[in-house]
Motif scaffolding. Structure first.
Motif, mmCIF file in Angstrom:
data_model
loop_
_atom_site.group_PDB
_atom_site.id
_atom_site.type_symbol
_atom_site.label_atom_id
_atom_site.label_comp_id
_atom_site.label_asym_id
_atom_site.label_seq_id
_atom_site.Cartn_x
_atom_site.Cartn_y
_atom_site.Cartn_z
ATOM 1 N N VAL A 33 0.844 -1.189 0.044
ATOM 2 C CA VAL A 33 0.001 0.019 0.008
ATOM 3 C C VAL A 33 1.066 1.178 0.009
ATOM 4 C CG1 VAL A 33 -1.628 1.284 1.245
ATOM 5 C CG2 VAL A 33 -1.715 -1.283 1.338
ATOM 6 N N VAL A 34 0.544 2.239 -1.035
ATOM 7 C CA VAL A 34 1.570 3.269 -1.016
ATOM 8 C C VAL A 34 0.555 4.553 -0.536
ATOM 9 C CG1 VAL A 34 2.687 4.782 -2.409
ATOM 10 C CG2 VAL A 34 2.830 2.490 -2.852
ATOM 11 N N ILE A 35 0.801 5.282 0.392
ATOM 12 C CA ILE A 35 0.206 6.614 0.556
ATOM 13 C C ILE A 35 1.029 7.845 0.373
ATOM 14 C CG2 ILE A 35 -0.697 7.889 2.587
ATOM 15 C CD1 ILE A 35 -0.706 5.335 4.278
ATOM 16 N N ARG A 36 0.686 8.559 -0.631
ATOM 17 C CA ARG A 36 1.211 9.822 -1.068
ATOM 18 C C ARG A 36 0.890 10.811 -0.165
ATOM 19 N NH1 ARG A 36 3.757 7.624 -4.997
ATOM 20 N NH2 ARG A 36 3.121 6.564 -6.895
ATOM 21 N N VAL A 37 1.853 11.694 0.331
ATOM 22 C CA VAL A 37 1.653 12.726 0.977
ATOM 23 C C VAL A 37 2.235 13.917 0.338
ATOM 24 C CG1 VAL A 37 2.212 13.803 3.495
ATOM 25 C CG2 VAL A 37 1.819 11.332 3.235
ATOM 26 N N SER A 38 1.229 15.020 0.282
ATOM 27 C CA SER A 38 2.000 16.156 -0.486
ATOM 28 C C SER A 38 2.273 17.146 0.529
ATOM 29 C CB SER A 38 0.548 16.615 -1.398
ATOM 30 O OG SER A 38 -0.271 17.246 -0.368
ATOM 31 N N ALA A 39 2.331 17.108 1.857
ATOM 32 C CA ALA A 39 3.074 18.157 2.531
ATOM 33 C C ALA A 39 3.981 17.507 3.390
ATOM 34 C CB ALA A 39 1.986 18.486 3.705
ATOM 35 N N THR A 40 4.931 18.299 3.995
ATOM 36 C CA THR A 40 6.125 17.851 4.880
ATOM 37 C C THR A 40 5.815 18.016 6.312
ATOM 38 O OG1 THR A 40 7.442 19.794 4.301
ATOM 39 C CG2 THR A 40 7.717 17.767 2.860
ATOM 40 N N THR A 95 5.220 17.795 9.758
ATOM 41 C CA THR A 95 5.404 16.709 10.744
ATOM 42 C C THR A 95 4.087 15.785 10.934
ATOM 43 O OG1 THR A 95 5.757 18.118 12.737
ATOM 44 C CG2 THR A 95 7.675 17.318 11.408
ATOM 45 N N ARG A 96 2.898 16.714 11.406
ATOM 46 C CA ARG A 96 1.873 16.068 11.909
ATOM 47 C C ARG A 96 0.946 15.304 10.623
ATOM 48 N NH1 ARG A 96 -1.217 21.709 13.347
ATOM 49 N NH2 ARG A 96 0.129 21.955 11.332
ATOM 50 N N VAL A 97 1.321 15.786 9.579
ATOM 51 C CA VAL A 97 0.788 14.905 8.326
ATOM 52 C C VAL A 97 1.579 13.700 8.042
ATOM 53 C CG1 VAL A 97 0.446 15.042 5.944
ATOM 54 C CG2 VAL A 97 -0.096 17.145 7.242
ATOM 55 N N VAL A 98 2.802 13.967 8.343
ATOM 56 C CA VAL A 98 3.469 12.673 8.078
ATOM 57 C C VAL A 98 3.316 11.458 9.325
ATOM 58 C CG1 VAL A 98 5.838 11.866 8.068
ATOM 59 C CG2 VAL A 98 5.685 13.853 6.929
ATOM 60 N N ALA A 138 0.180 10.010 8.304
ATOM 61 C CA ALA A 138 0.031 8.807 7.440
ATOM 62 C C ALA A 138 0.560 7.831 7.955
ATOM 63 C CB ALA A 138 1.047 9.755 6.216
ATOM 64 N N GLY A 139 1.589 7.747 8.862
ATOM 65 C CA GLY A 139 2.158 6.616 9.492
ATOM 66 C C GLY A 139 1.321 5.727 10.239
ATOM 67 N N ARG A 140 0.456 6.468 10.991
ATOM 68 C CA ARG A 140 -0.904 5.787 11.775
ATOM 69 C C ARG A 140 -1.477 5.290 10.761
ATOM 70 N NH1 ARG A 140 -0.379 10.798 14.646
ATOM 71 N NH2 ARG A 140 -2.043 11.515 13.798
ATOM 72 N N LEU A 141 -1.937 5.944 9.809
ATOM 73 C CA LEU A 141 -3.081 5.366 8.586
ATOM 74 C C LEU A 141 -2.146 4.230 8.151
ATOM 75 C CD1 LEU A 141 -5.409 5.288 6.988
ATOM 76 C CD2 LEU A 141 -4.228 7.043 5.334
ATOM 77 N N ALA A 142 -0.999 4.048 8.090
ATOM 78 C CA ALA A 142 -0.143 2.938 7.430
ATOM 79 C C ALA A 142 -0.363 1.733 8.412
ATOM 80 C CB ALA A 142 1.234 3.314 7.016
ATOM 81 N N GLU A 143 -0.291 1.894 9.674
ATOM 82 C CA GLU A 143 -0.610 0.726 10.662
ATOM 83 C C GLU A 143 -1.941 0.484 10.738
ATOM 84 O OE1 GLU A 143 1.773 -0.824 12.299
ATOM 85 O OE2 GLU A 143 3.205 0.357 11.127
#
Length: 166
Positions: free
Chosen positions: A19-26, A28-31, A34-39
């Protein structure tokens, strides 16, 4: 957020999931989100070995030197560099035509607009002043001994039209 469909009747050892999650912002809260979503995806799919990749945007590299033609501004790492009219014209000419040697007499003709035989040392004086004002970026202008000047580090320099207003 909608719940993921339940997966039943699948042997996890027979499934390969990425599964690839593309993040358009850097930010740290968004990143982190995205990590929590991956888990959460890994858990919801009941595939502990599933690869979940958070694809962050590549860092935009700011050029060392930006020459903004329309507003006649030079920025060194985002900081304005104050140049005279002739200094700007000379730097612009060199950077707009990189990787070739510009003879002093040719620079006098194209930048100063003079075709008469004049002392070409004035080019040297202007290049020295430009280098002084550029500080650590001075190395973009290379002296070709006995001939003229060349811009070798064209990747560090961007010559661009200013962004339209409005």
């Amino acid at each position: 957020m909608t719940a993921l469909p339940e997966v039943t009747g699948v042997d996890p050892t027979d499934v390969e999931v990425t599964v690839v999650i593309r993040v358009s912002a850097t930010d740290t809260r968004v990143v982190a989100a995205a990590g929590r979503l991956a888990e959460a995806l890994r858990s919801a799919l009941d595939l502990p070995d599933a690869d979940v990749v958070v694809d962050l945007p590549s860092a935009r590299v700011e050029p060392t030197l930006r020459i903004l033609v329309d507003s006649r501004r030079v920025l060194h790492r985002g900081v304005p560099v104050g140049l005279t009219r002739l200094e700007f014209d000379l730097l612009h000419h060199l950077c707009a035509n990189p990787h070739r040697v510009h003879r002093r007499t040719a620079l006098m003709a194209s930048v100063w607009g003079t075709t008469s035989t004049v002392d070409t040392r004035t080019v040297d004086v202007h290049v020295r002043r430009i280098r002084h004002k550029l500080g650590e970026a001075a190395s973009i202008i290379t002296t070709v001994r006995g001939v003229g000047y060349r811009v070798d580090h064209a990747g560090d320099v961007v010559v661009e039209r200013d962004a339209p207003i409005g």
